[in-house]
Scaffold this motif. Sequence first.
Motif, short mmCIF file in Angstrom:
data_model
loop_
_atom_site.label_atom_id
_atom_site.label_comp_id
_atom_site.label_asym_id
_atom_site.label_seq_id
_atom_site.Cartn_x
_atom_site.Cartn_y
_atom_site.Cartn_z
N GLU A 31 0.77 -1.05 0.01
CA GLU A 31 0.03 0.10 0.12
C GLU A 31 0.86 1.30 0.18
OE1 GLU A 31 -3.16 -0.11 -0.42
OE2 GLU A 31 -3.46 -2.25 -0.18
N GLN A 32 2.31 1.03 -0.23
CA GLN A 32 2.95 2.13 0.08
C GLN A 32 4.07 2.48 -1.06
OE1 GLN A 32 4.50 0.70 3.51
NE2 GLN A 32 2.30 0.49 4.17
N VAL A 33 4.39 3.55 -1.35
CA VAL A 33 5.55 3.62 -2.39
C VAL A 33 6.84 4.53 -1.60
CG1 VAL A 33 3.83 3.72 -4.49
CG2 VAL A 33 4.76 5.90 -3.24
N PRO A 34 7.80 4.09 -2.38
CA PRO A 34 9.06 4.70 -1.62
C PRO A 34 9.07 6.32 -2.37
CG PRO A 34 9.72 3.30 -3.24
CD PRO A 34 8.35 3.05 -3.30
N LEU A 35 9.85 6.94 -1.71
CA LEU A 35 10.16 8.50 -2.32
C LEU A 35 11.68 9.03 -1.99
CD1 LEU A 35 7.85 11.48 -2.26
CD2 LEU A 35 10.26 12.20 -1.26
N LEU A 36 12.42 9.32 -2.93
CA LEU A 36 13.85 9.56 -2.92
C LEU A 36 13.76 11.18 -3.28
CD1 LEU A 36 15.33 6.71 -4.79
CD2 LEU A 36 14.79 6.80 -2.10
N MET A 37 14.54 12.09 -2.29
CA MET A 37 14.75 13.41 -2.60
C MET A 37 16.08 13.93 -2.43
SD MET A 37 12.14 16.57 -1.28
CE MET A 37 12.46 16.07 0.30
N TRP A 38 16.85 14.40 -3.27
CA TRP A 38 17.96 15.01 -3.34
C TRP A 38 18.19 16.39 -4.03
CZ3 TRP A 38 15.94 11.42 -6.75
CH2 TRP A 38 16.45 11.69 -7.98
N SER A 116 24.65 16.29 -1.40
CA SER A 116 25.34 16.42 -0.11
C SER A 116 24.29 15.76 0.90
CB SER A 116 25.52 17.75 0.26
OG SER A 116 24.03 18.52 0.28
N SER A 117 22.99 15.55 0.88
CA SER A 117 22.02 15.02 2.07
C SER A 117 20.88 14.48 1.33
CB SER A 117 21.75 16.17 2.92
OG SER A 117 21.28 17.42 2.37
N PRO A 118 20.87 13.35 0.56
CA PRO A 118 19.60 12.63 0.26
C PRO A 118 18.69 12.29 1.22
CG PRO A 118 21.38 11.36 -0.04
CD PRO A 118 22.05 12.56 0.38
N LEU A 119 17.32 12.18 0.74
CA LEU A 119 16.36 11.97 1.85
C LEU A 119 15.56 10.71 1.32
CD1 LEU A 119 14.59 12.40 4.55
CD2 LEU A 119 13.18 13.80 3.12
N VAL A 120 15.64 9.67 2.09
CA VAL A 120 15.06 8.38 1.67
C VAL A 120 13.69 8.09 2.58
CG1 VAL A 120 15.17 5.90 1.34
CG2 VAL A 120 17.20 7.38 0.63
N LEU A 121 12.43 8.15 2.03
CA LEU A 121 11.22 7.80 2.81
C LEU A 121 10.73 6.48 2.04
CD1 LEU A 121 9.49 11.37 2.71
CD2 LEU A 121 10.91 10.33 4.35
N PRO A 122 11.13 5.51 2.97
CA PRO A 122 10.64 3.96 2.08
C PRO A 122 9.31 3.77 2.31
CG PRO A 122 11.52 3.86 4.54
CD PRO A 122 11.79 5.21 4.01
N SER A 123 8.62 4.51 3.03
CA SER A 123 6.90 3.97 3.11
C SER A 123 6.05 5.04 3.16
CB SER A 123 6.95 3.10 4.51
OG SER A 123 7.57 1.95 4.14
N VAL A 124 5.74 5.63 2.20
CA VAL A 124 4.87 6.62 1.77
C VAL A 124 3.39 6.11 1.20
CG1 VAL A 124 4.30 8.81 0.46
CG2 VAL A 124 6.53 8.30 1.31
N ALA A 125 2.56 6.54 2.17
CA ALA A 125 0.91 5.99 1.46
C ALA A 125 0.74 6.69 0.13
CB ALA A 125 -0.05 6.58 2.66
N TRP A 126 0.49 5.67 -0.71
CA TRP A 126 0.20 6.12 -2.21
C TRP A 126 -0.72 7.23 -2.27
CZ3 TRP A 126 -4.54 5.89 -4.51
CH2 TRP A 126 -5.41 5.07 -4.16
N PRO A 127 -1.78 7.20 -1.66
CA PRO A 127 -2.72 8.59 -1.62
C PRO A 127 -1.85 9.82 -1.42
CG PRO A 127 -4.06 7.04 -0.48
CD PRO A 127 -2.41 6.49 -0.51
N ALA A 128 -0.95 10.05 -0.42
CA ALA A 128 -0.15 11.02 -0.38
C ALA A 128 0.92 11.07 -1.49
CB ALA A 128 0.99 10.57 0.94
N SER A 129 1.48 10.08 -1.84
CA SER A 129 2.49 10.31 -3.16
C SER A 129 1.65 10.71 -4.32
CB SER A 129 3.18 9.09 -3.57
OG SER A 129 2.09 7.81 -3.93
N SER A 130 0.52 10.09 -4.71
CA SER A 130 -0.23 10.66 -5.69
C SER A 130 -0.53 12.07 -5.75
CB SER A 130 -1.58 9.85 -5.94
OG SER A 130 -2.58 9.97 -4.99
N ALA A 131 -0.69 12.64 -4.58
CA ALA A 131 -1.13 13.97 -4.17
C ALA A 131 0.18 15.06 -4.40
CB ALA A 131 -1.89 14.21 -3.25
N VAL A 132 1.26 14.55 -4.46
CA VAL A 132 2.43 15.38 -4.50
C VAL A 132 2.65 16.78 -5.48
CG1 VAL A 132 3.90 13.92 -5.92
CG2 VAL A 132 5.06 15.27 -3.68
#
Length: 484
Positions: A31-38, A116-132
């Motif tokens: 029910e989740q998707v990962p999110l990587l941000m850098w 310099s500082s990547p952010l790894v969010l391994p478990s993001v609820a898919w309704p939240a990721s779809s609304a990004v």
Amino acid sequence: MAPAETGPSISAVVAAVLGLLCLLNTGQCDEQVPLLMWTSEGVSVPHQSSPVAGHIIGQQQLAFYLEKALDIGPRNVVLFFQDKLSIEDFTLYGGVFGNKQDSVFPNLEGALRAASSPLVLPSVAWPASSAVIGQLQDQLDTSPLYMDPETLSQLRLNASSPALLVFRLPYSIGADLLSAKEVLSGNDEVIGQVLSIMKSQSVPYTAIYTGLRPSRESVSLSTETVPGGGRSLLQARGGYREREREQERQRKMNERAGIYAPVEFKKEDRTCLLLWAKSLSVSILRSGRWEDHDLTSSTFGEGAQLQLHGSACDKDKGRLVLNYENVLGHRSFKLIFAMSQRLHKVSARRWFTLDSVQLEYDGIKATFNGSRSIYAPAEYSYRCESVTNFRWPLLIPRSSKDPSNQWRVSFEDFQIQGFNVTGSDFSYASDCSGFFSPGIWMGLMTSLLLVLVLTYGLHMIMQLCTMDRFDDPKGPAISVPQTE
């Protein structure tokens, strides 16, 4: 944000961390998707604490991460939005087990290694990721630009002016594992091209890589027993055959149940308007009788030859026009949905409304207002079991003299979305059903009445007084004077 890894296989580290965190939350990873941000190379931003193992990031917490990153880091955002993405994509194709040459994420590895500082969010609820996209749009106060590498090379960005660049990445899988691997490898090449162009323009940026929905349904880790004893985490080919049979069975069930694709309007090969209903009918009052016409088969399904000319969509307005012929004696008949979105300062978010539904026939327009009842957050779709103008009406005639008073419009299991559409699927649906239904109100009122009766009874019992004198059967009777 966590410090950048210095090892040679950053995708392996990322995949291993994501897999470990997923195992700590067994049963919900699909029910989740990962999110990587850098951020771009050479841009330093302060540390953001990663979530604890097993924690699922919701919409509000994701908005906090994004807001903090954009307040400090670059406000030129490059969003890589894949149709489907799960942790298993990293564990299966990221060269986790030392096979560095088999990794399909070399460009992603290099970007994370240089940041310099990547952010790894391994478990993001898919309704939240779809609304990004909607969250970034609100925080940057700019509309998204759907791009490809060729278009980006012709665009000149400014570091002082925020921009939201969205790159849609596909995800498809067949019966062979290589199909998904090739698609992910192609997506990584697109990421590399985009980052190379951004570097050539010398504009600092914040990059985000996530998915619309999880892909675990298509690519899952199987733990079936293998002939040699023990269990194999990557024994997935047998599982594919089982999933294909299940998908075929589900497809046949959908065909028997009459489930079909929604009406889809595209602008520049991008879907921006979606409409679906289980049934759609219109009626007109003639000579004191209602004449009905069912538009379902003409609107939905494989045999429908529906024309959408006249439809349009942009950042704040949407207009979906359904064109018909020979409806209730009218040679030309149009059903028009007018939508808009705006920012509401009280709720600090954008909302979209279905402003009106128009029937246009032979030069006459019948208009129903829907903005009072049909609305939802801009990144959501709107869904209701019944939308009519005559039975629990959500569509109201514009005036008492409007031709709409001679018409009835009925939608069953209605769903519509006019903004922030990603792919050909609806976003999370905001349902019209309120929390307090008539049944709930009846239960509450009955319970309140019983509590009042019980309270009154206890009060009366507490008012009873005990006699201070009692008769003795062996003695004279008590004489109570009338004066007492």
